[in-house]
Design an enzyme around this catalytic site. Structure first.
Site, mmCIF file in Angstrom:
data_model
loop_
_atom_site.group_PDB
_atom_site.id
_atom_site.type_symbol
_atom_site.label_atom_id
_atom_site.label_comp_id
_atom_site.label_asym_id
_atom_site.label_seq_id
_atom_site.Cartn_x
_atom_site.Cartn_y
_atom_site.Cartn_z
ATOM 1 N N HIS B 190 49.754 71.113 61.430
ATOM 2 C CA HIS B 190 50.956 70.467 60.900
ATOM 3 C C HIS B 190 51.605 69.588 61.952
ATOM 4 O O HIS B 190 52.110 68.517 61.656
ATOM 5 C CB HIS B 190 51.957 71.529 60.444
ATOM 6 N N GLU B 433 42.473 64.398 37.149
ATOM 7 C CA GLU B 433 42.292 65.272 38.314
ATOM 8 C C GLU B 433 41.565 66.551 37.928
ATOM 9 O O GLU B 433 41.152 67.319 38.790
ATOM 10 C CB GLU B 433 43.643 65.582 38.972
ATOM 11 N N ASP B 457 43.082 66.875 43.790
ATOM 12 C CA ASP B 457 42.697 67.960 42.898
ATOM 13 C C ASP B 457 41.315 67.733 42.305
ATOM 14 O O ASP B 457 40.555 68.681 42.125
ATOM 15 C CB ASP B 457 43.734 68.133 41.780
ATOM 16 N N CYS B 504 45.293 57.616 43.332
ATOM 17 C CA CYS B 504 46.555 57.927 43.993
ATOM 18 C C CYS B 504 46.459 59.125 44.945
ATOM 19 O O CYS B 504 47.447 59.541 45.526
ATOM 20 C CB CYS B 504 47.652 58.186 42.964
#
Lengths: 89, 574
Positions: B190, B433, B457, B504
C-alpha cells in the site's frame, strides 16, 4: 456477573479487524469486560489487550462481563463471535 | 567515502539530500525522571501530543479519497483505536504518576513491554502487529518533541527507515521529505501504491542501506532503478542532474499534452474518459482535457454511515458532476456494493461466505425495495443539467437489464408527471465484468445503449483467481489468451451494433497495455486522472492500422509469454 466460554471460529482469529470490531462494539457499554485465554486475562475494550491474546481460529476464550448493562454487553459480544466477526469467509 | 546500495525502485523520481536515518523502534531515549510537582504538566504534555496525532490522522483521512481511502483507511482505523486504547493510556498514566518517568521514557517503557509480548508470539501475523503499535507510539513520541520545538522537520531530507506506514507517507511529503528508502517493504505494498500516486520517490528492500547509511550523509536516490549513492562524486551528481532534467522535460511534455488531442500516429482520435468519485477528481479530469467522466462511482455516498443517502443528497452529488464537466459526457454507475463492505453502510447486509460471488452490484440494487428507485430518481433529475448516462454494474443476465430498464421508464414517467425537467434520452449501459454477461451479450445488447468492460472483475471471474490473494502470484493477469479473446469479442459485437464500448478497469490505466487494447479494437478508455497524460502520450506514439494488422498474431499467442513478446514488439515498432 456473566461468564461465558466462546470459541474463536472465524478464519483469521482475533486479528486486527476483528478486534477493532469487538472493541468498537463493547465501548458503547459501561460494564467491565474481560477475555481470558491461554492463562492471560485482558481488557476486552482494549485493542492492544485483545491482540495480545493472539487468539487464532479454534481458540477458546472466557468472556466475563460485570456492570449495570452486563446482559446487553454480553449479548453484543456473543453475537459478534457467533457471526464470526462478519468476516468474508 | 562513496558507496552504492541497491533496492527495488517502487516509485519513480530522483532526489538529492541529506539522510535522516530512523532506526527500527527509534525510541532511543535516556531514562529520565520528573519531580512530583511535574506529574500533572507531564501528563498534559503527553495528552496534548496524543491529541496532535489524532488530529493529524483525521486530517489525512480527509485528504484521501477513492480506493486509497478504503485501503489506507483500515490502517487509520486501527491506529485511531490504538491511540485511544485504555490499556495503553492507563499504562502510561501509571508510569508517569507512580514511576515518575518523563513522558518520553514512559512511552519507551510501555513500547518495550508490549513489544516483548508480541515478539514472543508464534503466529507471524500477530507478531507483526507490533509494527502498528510502534508506529502509533512513534508518532506520539514525534509529536511530543514537536511541542518542545527541538525536533527538526524532514524538509529537504531523505528518510532512510526500516519501513513506512501508508498513513505516514502523505504526512512526510507534506513536511517536505524528498525521497524515502526502506529496508523492508515491497513494490506492491500500500505504501508503494500511495508513494506513486503522491509522486514521491521510493526505494524499498534496501536492507544494507539502513545499516550503512548514517544520519546526515549526502545521498542521491533514483526511484526508478532503486539505486542509492552515498557521498556522491562529480559523476554521480552529473547523472543525478541529468535524471532531474529528464524528469522535468517529461513533466513539461506531459503538461503540454493537456491541450493536445489523443490521436494515434495515423490520425485516429481515441477517447479518454476519467474514472472519478469526488469533486477533485472531476476538476482534475476537466483540466486534463478528458472526453468526460467514464465511470463515476457512487459508493462513497453509502459508505461510513448508518442511514441511506436521500434522493435529494444523491441528486445534488450527481448534478454537481454533470455541471463540473461543462457539457462533456458523464457516466454514473449505480451502487456497486456487496457484503464485503456491509459493515460500513446502513444497508444491513447479511454476512456471506463469498461476497465476490454474492449479493452485490445490480443484484443488491434490485433486491432492496426503493434502493435503486431512489438512485434512479436522483440520476434522472441530474440529467436535466447536462449529458448523463447510467451504467449498471455486475450484470449477468438480460433479466437484470430488463428490470432496471422497466424501473427507469417508470421513474422517468413519475418525474415528468411531477414536473421535473429531465433529459429526453438517458442512455443505459451495462458493465461487462461477469463472463456470463460477455458470452451472453448477443441476447441483451439490443436492450442497452452502451457498454463498459470492467477488467478487474472480468479477469478475476474468468480466471477464477482472487485478485487479493497473494498466493496466486501471476495467475491473476489480463495477459491471458481467454481474457484477450473475450475483450475482443465484446468490442467487436458492440461496434457491429453501433454501441459505444470502453474499458474502465485498471488495465485501461496502464499505458503499457495500450497497444494491446487498441489492437483488440478499443477506442475508448476510462482511467484514473493520475495516468491520463501518460496514456495520451503512449497513444500518440502508436500506429493504429499497424496494431490492428497485428491483432491476429496477438490472438494466436497461446500464453502470457507470447502476449508479452507481442507487446514488446508492438511497443518497439512504433
Amino acid at each position: 456477573m456473566i461468564e461465558r466460554e466462546l470459541t474463536v471460529s472465524n478464519r483469521l482469529g482475533l486479528h486486527a479487524r476483528a478486534t477493532a470490531k469487538l472493541v468498537q462494539v463493547l465501548s458503547a457499554f459501561r460494564s467491565t469486560v474481560t477475555l481470558t485465554a491461554k492463562g492471560r486475562e485482558v481488557n476486552a475494550k482494549s485493542i492492544m489487550g485483545v491482540m495480545l491474546l493472539a487468539a487464532g481460529q479454534g481458540t477458546t476464550v472466557k468472556l466475563r462481563v460485570e456492570g449495570e448493562d452486563e446482559a446487553q454487553a454480553a449479548d453484543a459480544a456473543i453475537a459478534l463471535f457467533d457471526r464470526r466477526f462478519d468476516e468474508d469467509s | 567515502m562513496r558507496q552504492t546500495f541497491f533496492g527495488h525502485g517502487a516509485s519513480r523520481g530522483s532526489a538529492l539530500g541529506r539522510a535522516r536515518v530512523r532506526l527500527p523502534h527509534a525510541l532511543e531515549v535516556a531514562e529520565e525522571h520528573i519531580a512530583p510537582e511535574q506529574v500533572e504538566s507531564e501528563l498534559q504534555r503527553l495528552h496534548a501530543a496524543i491529541d496532535t496525532v489524532r488530529a493529524e490522522m483525521h486530517a489525512l483521512r480527509e485528504r484521501l479519497h477513492g480506493a486509497l481511502a478504503h485501503e489506507v483507511g483500515e490502517f487509520l482505523d486501527l491506529h485511531a483505536l490504538l491511540l485511544d486504547d485504555p490499556e495503553l493510556l492507563q499504562g502510561l498514566d501509571k508510569l508517569i504518576r507512580s514511576g515518575r518517568y518523563a513522558a518520553d521514557y514512559a512511552l519507551r517503557l510501555q513500547r518495550d513491554r508490549i513489544a516483548a509480548v508480541f515478539e514472543a508470539m508464534d503466529d507471524a501475523y500477530f507478531r507483526s502487529r507490533v509494527d502498528d503499535i510502534d508506529q502509533v507510539i512513534g508518532r506520539i513520541h514525534a509529536a511530543l518533541h514537536r511541542h518542545d520545538g527541538d525536533m527538526q522537520g524532514v524538509a529537504g531530507e531523505i528518510l532512510v527507515a526500516d519501513n513506512v506506514a501508508p498513513a505516514e507517507l502523505a504526512q512526510l511529503q507534506a513536511q517536505g521529505v524528498m525521497a524515502i528508502v526502506t529496508a523492508a517493504g515491497s513494490a506492491l505494498s500500500h505504501s508503494a501504491i500511495l508513494a506513486r500516486s503522491l509522486h514521491l520517490p521510493l526505494v524499498v528492500g534496501a536492507a544494507q542501506a539502513l545499516q550503512k547509511i548514517n544520519d546526515g550523509d549526502v545521498l542521491t536516490v533514483d526511484g526508478a532503478s532503486g539505486t542509492i549513492v552515498v557521498e556522491p562524486n562529480a559523476d554521480d551528481l552529473r547523472a543525478h542532474r541529468g535524471r532531474m532534467r529528464e524528469h522535468a522535460r517529461e513533466r513539461k511534455q506531459l503538461h503540454r499534452l493537456r491541450r493536445e488531442p489523443t490521436r494515434t500516429l495515423d490520425g485516429i482520435d481515441i477517447k479518454l474518459y476519467a474514472n472519478a468519485e469526488s469533486r477533485d477528481d472531476v476538476a482534475e479530469a476537466h483540466a486534463l482535457g478528458t472526453a468526460g467522466v467514464g465511470l463515476y462511482r457512487t459508493e462513497f455516498l453509502f459508505l461510513q454511515r448508518s442511514e441511506l443517502p436521500t434522493e435529494e443528497e444523491q441528486f445534488r452529488a450527481y448534478r454537481d458532476v454533470v455541471l463540473g464537466m461543462t457539457g462533456r459526457s458523464v457516466t454514473i454507475r449505480t451502487l456497486d456494493l456487496g457484503a464485503d463492505k456491509a459493515d460500513r453502510t446502513g444497508l444491513a447486509l447479511r454476512d456471506e461466505p463469498n461476497p465476490a460471488l454474492g449479493l452485490r452490484g445490480v443484484r443488491l440494487s434490485l433486491a432492496r425495495d426503493g434502493l435503486l428507485e431512489t438512485q434512479l430518481r436522483a440520476l434522472l433529475r441530474a440529467s436535466g443539467y447536462g449529458p448523463l448516462r447510467i451504467l449498471v454494474p455486475m450484470v449477468s443476465s438480460r433479466e437484470e437489464i430488463k428490470r432496471v430498464r422497466a424501473l427507469l421508464d417508470r421513474v422517468a414517467a413519475d418525474l415528468r408527471r411531477e414536473g421535473h425537467e429531465i433529459a429526453d434520452q438517458v442512455p443505459l449501459g451495462a458493465m461487462i465484468e461477469v463472463p456470463a454477461a460477455a458470452i451472453a451479450l448477443p441476447s441483451f445488447i439490443g436492450a442497452i445503449d452502451f457498454l463498459s468492460i470492467g477488467t478487474n472483475d472480468l479477469v478475476q471471474y474468468l480466471l477464477a483467481a482472487d485478485r487479493n490473494n497473494e498466493a496466486l502470484g501471476e495467475l491473476y493477469t489480463p495477459l491471458h489468451p481467454a481474457v484477450l479473446r473475450l475483450i475482443r469479442d465484446v468490442i467487436r459485437l458492440a461496434r457491429a451494433r453501433g454501441k459505444s464500448v470502453a474499458v474502465c478497469g485498471e488495465m485501461a490505466g496502464d499505458p503499457s497495455f495500450a497497444p494491446l487494447l487498441l489492437a483488440l479494437g478499443l477506442e475508448e478508455f476510462s482511467l484514473h486522472p493520475a495516468t491520463l497524460l501518460e496514456l495520451r502520450r503512449a497513444i500518440r506514439g502508436l500506429d493504429l492500422s499497424t496494431l490492428r494488422a497485428r491483432a491476429p498474431a496477438l490472438l494466436r499467442a497461446g500464453d502470457r509469454q507470447g502476449i508479452e513478446d507481442w507487446l514488446r514488439k508492438a511497443g518497439a515498432a512504433s
